[in-house]
Design a protein around this motif. Structure first.
Motif, PDB file in Angstrom:
ATOM      1  N   LEU A  82     -84.789-133.617   7.361  1.00 34.08           N
ATOM      2  CA  LEU A  82     -83.528-133.224   7.971  1.00 34.08           C
ATOM      3  C   LEU A  82     -83.640-131.793   8.481  1.00 34.08           C
ATOM      4  N   SER A  83     -83.079-131.553   9.644  1.00 28.80           N
ATOM      5  CA  SER A  83     -82.941-130.188  10.153  1.00 28.80           C
ATOM      6  C   SER A  83     -81.459-129.850  10.087  1.00 28.80           C
ATOM      7  N   PRO A  84     -81.091-128.940   9.210  1.00 29.77           N
ATOM      8  CA  PRO A  84     -79.677-128.601   9.079  1.00 29.77           C
ATOM      9  C   PRO A  84     -79.141-127.902  10.328  1.00 29.77           C
ATOM     10  N   ALA A  85     -77.914-128.229  10.667  1.00 27.00           N
ATOM     11  CA  ALA A  85     -77.198-127.482  11.701  1.00 27.00           C
ATOM     12  C   ALA A  85     -76.574-126.267  11.025  1.00 27.00           C
ATOM     13  N   GLU A  86     -76.345-125.241  11.791  1.00 26.33           N
ATOM     14  CA  GLU A  86     -75.765-124.021  11.228  1.00 26.33           C
ATOM     15  C   GLU A  86     -74.363-124.245  10.682  1.00 26.33           C
ATOM     16  N   ASP A  87     -73.688-125.316  11.142  1.00 30.09           N
ATOM     17  CA  ASP A  87     -72.315-125.578  10.709  1.00 30.09           C
ATOM     18  C   ASP A  87     -72.205-126.609   9.596  1.00 30.09           C
ATOM     19  N   GLY A  88     -73.349-127.009   8.996  1.00 29.56           N
ATOM     20  CA  GLY A  88     -73.316-127.954   7.889  1.00 29.56           C
ATOM     21  C   GLY A  88     -73.723-129.367   8.255  1.00 29.56           C
ATOM     22  N   GLY A  89     -73.800-129.672   9.529  1.00 31.48           N
ATOM     23  CA  GLY A  89     -74.256-130.986   9.968  1.00 31.48           C
ATOM     24  C   GLY A  89     -75.776-131.045  10.002  1.00 31.48           C
ATOM     25  N   VAL A  90     -76.320-131.887  10.843  1.00 31.81           N
ATOM     26  CA  VAL A  90     -77.768-131.973  11.023  1.00 31.81           C
ATOM     27  C   VAL A  90     -78.073-132.061  12.514  1.00 31.81           C
ATOM     28  N   THR A  91     -79.230-131.547  12.887  1.00 26.73           N
ATOM     29  CA  THR A  91     -79.659-131.628  14.282  1.00 26.73           C
ATOM     30  C   THR A  91     -80.867-132.525  14.460  1.00 26.73           C
ATOM     31  N   LEU A  92     -81.464-132.951  13.347  1.00 31.56           N
ATOM     32  CA  LEU A  92     -82.586-133.871  13.402  1.00 31.56           C
ATOM     33  C   LEU A  92     -82.608-134.662  12.107  1.00 31.56           C
ATOM     34  N   MET A  93     -82.770-135.982  12.260  1.00 38.74           N
ATOM     35  CA  MET A  93     -82.909-136.891  11.119  1.00 38.74           C
ATOM     36  C   MET A  93     -84.148-137.726  11.396  1.00 38.74           C
ATOM     37  N   ALA A  94     -85.104-137.703  10.491  1.00 38.85           N
ATOM     38  CA  ALA A  94     -86.313-138.507  10.657  1.00 38.85           C
ATOM     39  C   ALA A  94     -86.622-139.181   9.330  1.00 38.85           C
ATOM     40  N   SER A  95     -87.105-140.425   9.411  1.00 36.18           N
ATOM     41  CA  SER A  95     -87.441-141.152   8.193  1.00 36.18           C
ATOM     42  C   SER A  95     -88.651-142.034   8.444  1.00 36.18           C
ATOM     43  N   ARG A  96     -89.497-142.135   7.460  1.00 37.86           N
ATOM     44  CA  ARG A  96     -90.649-143.024   7.573  1.00 37.86           C
ATOM     45  C   ARG A  96     -90.427-144.321   6.811  1.00 37.86           C
ATOM     46  N   CYS A  97     -89.202-144.534   6.358  1.00 43.79           N
ATOM     47  CA  CYS A  97     -88.850-145.782   5.671  1.00 43.79           C
ATOM     48  C   CYS A  97     -87.404-146.121   6.052  1.00 43.79           C
ATOM     49  N   PRO A  98     -86.935-147.306   5.707  1.00 46.75           N
ATOM     50  CA  PRO A  98     -85.558-147.666   6.075  1.00 46.75           C
ATOM     51  C   PRO A  98     -84.529-146.693   5.483  1.00 46.75           C
ATOM     52  N   TRP A  99     -83.512-146.407   6.274  1.00 43.90           N
ATOM     53  CA  TRP A  99     -82.426-145.547   5.803  1.00 43.90           C
ATOM     54  C   TRP A  99     -81.552-146.317   4.819  1.00 43.90           C
ATOM     55  N   PRO A 100     -81.007-145.626   3.833  1.00 40.87           N
ATOM     56  CA  PRO A 100     -79.959-146.269   3.025  1.00 40.87           C
ATOM     57  C   PRO A 100     -78.722-146.449   3.912  1.00 40.87           C
ATOM     58  N   ASP A 101     -77.708-147.107   3.414  1.00 36.65           N
ATOM     59  CA  ASP A 101     -76.481-147.291   4.190  1.00 36.65           C
ATOM     60  C   ASP A 101     -75.854-145.919   4.475  1.00 36.65           C
ATOM     61  N   LEU A 102     -75.685-145.617   5.744  1.00 39.07           N
ATOM     62  CA  LEU A 102     -75.134-144.318   6.151  1.00 39.07           C
ATOM     63  C   LEU A 102     -73.753-144.443   6.788  1.00 39.07           C
ATOM     64  N   ALA A 103     -73.227-145.636   6.835  1.00 39.22           N
ATOM     65  CA  ALA A 103     -71.990-145.893   7.582  1.00 39.22           C
ATOM     66  C   ALA A 103     -70.812-145.058   7.115  1.00 39.22           C
ATOM     67  N   ASP A 104     -70.679-144.819   5.816  1.00 37.72           N
ATOM     68  CA  ASP A 104     -69.489-144.139   5.310  1.00 37.72           C
ATOM     69  C   ASP A 104     -69.675-142.633   5.112  1.00 37.72           C
ATOM     70  N   LEU A 105     -70.734-142.069   5.687  1.00 36.30           N
ATOM     71  CA  LEU A 105     -70.937-140.620   5.563  1.00 36.30           C
ATOM     72  C   LEU A 105     -69.911-139.864   6.393  1.00 36.30           C
ATOM     73  N   PRO A 106     -69.639-138.610   6.056  1.00 38.12           N
ATOM     74  CA  PRO A 106     -68.649-137.814   6.797  1.00 38.12           C
ATOM     75  C   PRO A 106     -69.232-137.251   8.105  1.00 38.12           C
ATOM     76  N   TRP A 107     -69.490-138.143   9.051  1.00 39.89           N
ATOM     77  CA  TRP A 107     -70.086-137.750  10.333  1.00 39.89           C
ATOM     78  C   TRP A 107     -69.196-136.733  11.040  1.00 39.89           C
ATOM     79  N   SER A 108     -69.816-135.834  11.771  1.00 36.72           N
ATOM     80  CA  SER A 108     -69.123-134.796  12.562  1.00 36.72           C
ATOM     81  C   SER A 108     -68.265-133.878  11.699  1.00 36.72           C
ATOM     82  N   THR A 109     -68.731-133.609  10.483  1.00 39.81           N
ATOM     83  CA  THR A 109     -68.037-132.658   9.609  1.00 39.81           C
ATOM     84  C   THR A 109     -69.066-131.703   9.014  1.00 39.81           C
ATOM     85  N   PRO A 110     -68.612-130.582   8.480  1.00 40.22           N
ATOM     86  CA  PRO A 110     -69.531-129.647   7.825  1.00 40.22           C
ATOM     87  C   PRO A 110     -70.168-130.201   6.551  1.00 40.22           C
ATOM     88  N   GLU A 111     -69.668-131.306   6.037  1.00 41.99           N
ATOM     89  CA  GLU A 111     -70.200-131.894   4.813  1.00 41.99           C
ATOM     90  C   GLU A 111     -71.347-132.864   5.070  1.00 41.99           C
TER      91      GLU A 111
END
Length: 110
Positions: free
Chosen positions: A23-52
């Motif tokens: 993960l590359s953290p964004a300065e505001d708490g988000g992320v600017t890069l997400m990379a994975s070499r395996c399947p992602w866990p369920d991400l649907a309920d994450l607080p997208w577009s928030t500082p968390e």
């Protein structure tokens, strides 16, 4: 992110050889890069577009048993001031896609 340099992407690739997720953290708490070499866990309920988001994403991955590496933070573009900053940054970036984006932003901010 347009401001991510080839060096930053190489850093992500190197970390991904040792970690499951990078993960590359964004300065505001988000992320600017997400990379994975395996399947992602369920991400649907994450607080997208928030500082968390960055924290929640890392916790979700580690909770699924994935090793998470963090790379150099990078600015993202969420607000008008971010777009103005990006225009300044891209003015000296000689990569062709970044120059095309710079031209579009200049036209938008007229």
């Amino acid at each position: 992110m347009p401001e991510q340099t080839p060096e930053m992407l190489l850093e992500a690739a190197a970390l991904l050889r040792r970690q499951d997720v990078v993960l590359s953290p964004a300065e505001d708490g988000g992320v600017t890069l997400m990379a994975s070499r395996c399947p992602w866990p369920d991400l649907a309920d994450l607080p997208w577009s928030t500082p968390e988001l960055g924290r929640a994403l890392a916790e979700r991955c580690t909770g699924a048993g994935l090793e998470v590496g963090t790379m150099t933070p990078c600015a993202d573009v969420d607000e008008w001031a971010d777009l103005e900053r990006l225009r300044t940054t891209l003015a000296t970036d000689l990569r062709e896609p970044q120059q095309a984006l710079h031209k579009l932003i200049r036209e938008l901010l007229r």
